[in-house]
Design an enzyme around this catalytic site. Structure first.
Site: not given
Ligand code: AKG
Length: 327
Positions: A209, A211, A266, A276
Site C-alpha cells: 500500500h 500511505d 511498501h 516484529r
Molecule cells: C503501516 O502501518 O501502514 C505500515 O506500513 C507499517 C509498516 C511496518 O510495520 O514496518
C-alpha cells in the site's frame, strides 16, 4: 482472478531480487538531521526513494522503548480482552487488522491498534484500572512525533524550493485560512504486531500500500520485514537501525510536490523466527484543508483536493485514487 480491478496489479509473491549495481547501493539513505546539508540530503532521498531513515531526531529513545513496551503488553493480552477494544466499522480508534487489506489473497499475519484523538475509552476496555499509563505514553509520543513531522515537513518544503518567507506558499489551505507554515497539522498512531510466522510464504504482514497523508514516521523493532517497491529493482528491505526512525512520503506529499517526490509503495513480510513490532505515525493537514501542487513547480498535474475527500477516494479506489486526480 477474483481481485478487484484496483488490486489486479499487486503480485506480492513476485519477489524480485534486488540488483546492487556498482556505485549504486541499494539501501534507503540514513540522514543525520543535524547535518549542515540536511535540505539537500533529504531532497535527494525524497526524489530517488521517497524514503529515508533519520538519526539525531531528538525523540528520546526511552520514550520510543516505552511505547514499544506498551504495544507488546497490549498485543500480549488475551484475545477476548483485545476484542473488547475492537475498532467499530465507522470508528478510527481501536483494535483490529489494517483496513488496507480487505481483498488480499493471503493470510494476514498482523494485529493492529489505531489511535486517532483520545485512546481513553478503548484503553479502559483493555486495562480497566491501569489505562492512564498507556494513554499518557501514547499522548507523549504523538506530541514528539508531531513536532518532528513538522520539522521534517519544513525541510522537505525547503528542498522543493519553498520556505517560511515565501508569500506564495498557500498550497495547503485550512478552513481558518492557515497556510502550510502556520499550522502544525494532525496525526494518527498505528501500533503493529507481526508474530513470528512458521510459513512466511503463505502469509503477508501488511499488504502492499501507499500511505495517504503527507508523511509517515516509523519505529521498527530489531526485526526485518518492511520492504519498499522500486521500479527496476523490485522489493527492497528497509532494515531496522537502532535509534533511527524511518520517514516516508505519502500520497498528499506526492500531490503537493507535483509528483516530484514519489509516494512509497511498501509492504511487510512476516518473519519466520522473530516477533516484529512497529509504531507508525501518520501526519497530514487538518481534514478540511485543501491540498494542491505547490505553485512554482511547473504545470500542476493534480487537481486540488480536500484531505477528507482524498481519504474517501482512497478508501474506495485504493492505490488508484491518486491517478483519479491527474489533470
Ligand atoms: C503501516 O502501518 O501502514 C505500515 O506500513 C507499517 C509498516 C511496518 O510495520 O514496518
Amino acid at each position: 482472478h477474483d481481485l478487484p480491478e484496483s488490486h489486479a496489479w499487486i503480485r506480492t509473491d513476485d519477489i524480485r531480487v534486488c540488483q546492487i549495481r556498482e556505485n549504486e547501493p541499494c539501501v534507503v539513505p540514513v540522514i543525520d538531521l543535524t547535518a549542515p546539508n540536511v535540505v539537500e540530503l533529504v531532497g535527494n532521498a525524497c526524489q530517488k526513494w521517497g524514503m529515508f531513515q533519520v538519526t539525531n531526531h531528538q525523540v528520546p529513545l526511552s520514550l520510543v522503548d516505552d511505547v514499544e513496551a506498551h504495544a507488546r503488553r497490549l498485543f500480549g493480552l488475551p484475545a477476548d480482552r483485545k476484542l473488547k477494544a475492537l475498532r467499530s466499522p465507522s470508528g478510527a480508534t481501536g483494535y483490529g487488522v489494517a483496513r488496507i487489506s480487505p481483498f488480499f489473497n493471503k493470510l494476514m499475519w498482523h494485529e493492529g491498534f489505531t489511535i486517532m484523538g483520545s485512546a481513553v475509552e478503548h484503553a479502559k476496555q483493555l486495562w480497566p484500572h491501569h489505562y492512564e499509563e498507556f494513554c499518557d505514553a501514547m499522548d507523549n509520543y504523538q506530541k514528539k512525533m508531531k513536532s518532528l513531522a513538522y520539522k521534517i515537513l519544513l525541510i522537505i518544503l525547503k528542498a522543493l524550493g519553498v520556505d517560511e518567507n515565501d508569500e506564495n506558499q498557500e498550497n495547503i489551505i485550512d478552513p481558518t485560512n492557515n497556510s502550510l507554515f502556520q499550522s502544525e497539522g494532525e496525526g494518527a498512531l498505528q501500533l503493529n504486531s507481526y508474530p513470528s510466522c512458521p510459513n512466511p510464504n503463505r502469509a503477508i504482514g501488511l499488504a502492499p500500500h501507499t500511505d495517504s497523508l503527507l508523511l509517515t514516521i516509523l519505529h521498527q523493532n530489531h526485526t526485518n520485514g518492511l520492504q519498499i517497491f522500486q521500479d527496476g529493482k523490485g522489493w527492497i528491505s528497509v532494515p531496522p537501525i537502532s535509534g533511527a526512525l524511518v520517514v516516508n512520503i505519502g500520497d498528499l506529499m506526492h500531490i503537493l510536490s507535483n509528483a516530484r517526490f514519489p509516494t512509497v509503495y511498501h509492504r511487510v513480510v512476516p518473519n519466520e523466527t522473530n516477533h516484529r513490532f512497529s509504531i507508525a505515525y501518520f501526519y497530514g493537514p487538518p481534514a478540511d484543508s485543501t491540498v494542491a501542487p505547490l505553485s512554482g513547480l511547473s504545470l500542476p498535474c493534480f487537481r486540488p483536493v480536500t484531505v477528507k475527500d482524498y481519504i474517501g477516494l482512497k478508501n474506495k479506489h485504493l492505490e488508484k485514487a491518486i491517478s483519479l486526480l491527474r489533470v
